[in-house]
Design an enzyme around this catalytic site. Structure first.
Site, mmCIF file in Angstrom:
data_model
loop_
_atom_site.group_PDB
_atom_site.id
_atom_site.type_symbol
_atom_site.label_atom_id
_atom_site.label_comp_id
_atom_site.label_asym_id
_atom_site.label_seq_id
_atom_site.Cartn_x
_atom_site.Cartn_y
_atom_site.Cartn_z
ATOM 1 N N THR A 33 102.932 -87.331 22.703
ATOM 2 C CA THR A 33 102.477 -85.956 22.933
ATOM 3 C C THR A 33 101.086 -85.727 22.370
ATOM 4 O OG1 THR A 33 104.748 -85.127 22.929
ATOM 5 C CG2 THR A 33 103.019 -83.526 22.518
ATOM 6 N N ASP A 34 100.821 -86.269 21.190
ATOM 7 C CA ASP A 34 99.494 -86.116 20.602
ATOM 8 C C ASP A 34 98.430 -86.764 21.479
ATOM 9 O OD1 ASP A 34 99.947 -84.861 17.870
ATOM 10 O OD2 ASP A 34 101.343 -86.527 17.781
ATOM 11 N N GLU A 35 98.734 -87.950 21.998
ATOM 12 C CA GLU A 35 97.753 -88.658 22.819
ATOM 13 C C GLU A 35 97.495 -87.911 24.132
ATOM 14 O OE1 GLU A 35 96.051 -90.961 21.655
ATOM 15 O OE2 GLU A 35 97.198 -92.208 20.278
ATOM 16 N N ALA A 52 95.436 -84.826 23.385
ATOM 17 C CA ALA A 52 94.038 -85.181 23.135
ATOM 18 C C ALA A 52 93.266 -85.267 24.452
ATOM 19 C CB ALA A 52 93.958 -86.502 22.384
#
Length: 402
Positions: free
Chosen positions: A187-189, A192
């Site tokens: 999810t973070d990637e 981003a």
């Protein structure tokens, strides 16, 4: 494994060395932490933006203490990746003098990236409304768990929460097993990338504004038409292991030598060639997409048995001869040795560390990887000197000490 020798490192970076891509001249202040916000700023830096990473004095970015460490210098690999192409500045935003320095940095910037909870930036004295009034071109990219408004806005933002609530975990796993979370910072990637895309769209508009990106909705975007299917058809996708509901066979299968292969038959012509290969040619139960979905156990069982009787290399040869899609399930060791990735330079060595290269190639204005994450505060003096030089004759921004 022997690593390729990396080229001699660049000298200490200065703003003059940022002529390395289409975003040259774009000044970005990154005061976010961990992965989603820093990842957004890293994508901008990779294509030439001058990204100034503002870190707290008590240890800096969280990724400086997270995960595996380079045995040569004890610096984390997360930081070397997320901090690459950025200059590191230490400021304590709760200190009035450092807060003024931060305001001056932002007054001369094009983008500010932050991932505090909603309202925190305002409480620190960095209200986006005032920042944009002082710098009308400024884009303030705000990355949170749930967005700047709505009933969940004040909740802590963690990728695991988004993966659970977006429906992603609910469809991952075996049919009779537990919902599964991804084993990477998925999810973070994704967020981003979403934030970098939205930031550049806002910059392109030429209008100072706030970009509101969040983990929950970013992961929801990759769920395809599932929300529509539920709303219109009352359809809930079941957990199918490595399978998907509308294409059979599709999954991972174990070969006789213990290695694994991934198979996809999302085109009808490919599926029919695979059915012929495993002995189901002409069987009316596998004649169409819907037939194969209805007889998933038959198809998967037959294919699984066919693959289980052969080593991986033989399976790959047979599928290639049938013009069907199959690939080995790679380990990281396989990836580091992959001749295709090597030929494309997809895993360059930056300051002695192999890492992912640029996210995409631009034929005329490519980006460049200049350095891995730098020591905490390595560029504080140089960056603040630039700021003082730039604003020496300019009036201070609203709220700054005079």
């Amino acid at each position: 494994m022997a690593l390729p020798t990396d080229p001699a490192p660049d000298p200490l970076p200065t703003s003059a060395r940022h002529a390395d891509g289409p975003l040259t001249g774009l000044r970005v202040i990154d005061c976010s932490t961990v992965v989603a916000g820093p990842g957004c700023a890293r994508y901008l830096a990779d294509f030439g933006a001058d990204v100034v990473k503002v870190e707290r004095p008590d240890g800096g970015d969280t990724t400086r203490a997270m995960g595996w460490r380079d045995p040569r210098d004890d610096v984390t690999l997360w930081w070397k990746l997320e901090g690459r192409n950025k200059r590191s500045v230490v400021l304590d935003l709760k200190d009035p003098e450092d807060l003024d320095r931060m305001r001056r940095l932002v007054a001369d910037a094009d983008v500010l990236v932050e991932n505090f909870r909603p309202g925190t930036l305002e409480r620190l004295g960095l209200d986006p409304v005032q920042l944009i009034e002082a710098n009308p071109r400024l884009v303030v990219t705000r990355i949170t768990g749930f967005g700047q408004d709505g009933p969940y806005a004040g909740r802590p933002g963690f990728a695991t929460i988004a993966e659970a609530m977006s429906g992603f975990a609910g469809i991952n796993g075996e049919p009779d097993g537990a919902p599964l979370l991804p084993p990477i910072a998925l999810t973070d990637e994704i967020t981003a990338l979403v934030a970098a895309y939205a930031t550049l769209a806002a910059v392109h508009s030429g209008v100072g504004q706030v970009v509101d990106a969040n983990l929950y909705e970013s992961l929801l975007q990759v769920m395809g038409p599932l929300p529509s299917a539920k709303a219109l058809l009352d359809y809930d996708q079941p957990r199918l292991g490595a399978g998907i509901p509308y294409s059979v066979p599709r999954g991972t299968y174990r070969c006789s030598d213990g290695r694994w292969v991934a198979i996809s038959t999302s085109a009808e012509s490919v599926a029919q060639r695979v059915m012929a290969l495993i002995g189901l040619a002409g069987d009316p139960r596998v004649a169409t997409f819907s037939d194969r979905v209805a007889h998933r156990e038959l198809v998967d069982g037959t294919l699984g048995a066919w693959i289980a009787g052969r080593p991986l290399d033989d399976v790959l040869v047979a599928f290639e001869a049938a013009h069907a899609a199959a690939a080995p399930v790679h380990t990281m060791g396989d990836i580091l040795a992959d001749p295709h990735l090597a030929a494309r330079g997809a895993l360059p060595v930056v300051d002695g560390v192999p890492m992912q290269g640029l996210v995409a190639r631009l034929s005329a204005t490519p980006g460049r990887l200049r350095w891995a994450g730098r020591p905490l505060g390595a560029d504080t003096e140089a960056v603040l000197a630039e700021v003082e030089s730039t604003v020496a004759d300019a009036p201070p921004p609203p709220g700054a000490a005079v």
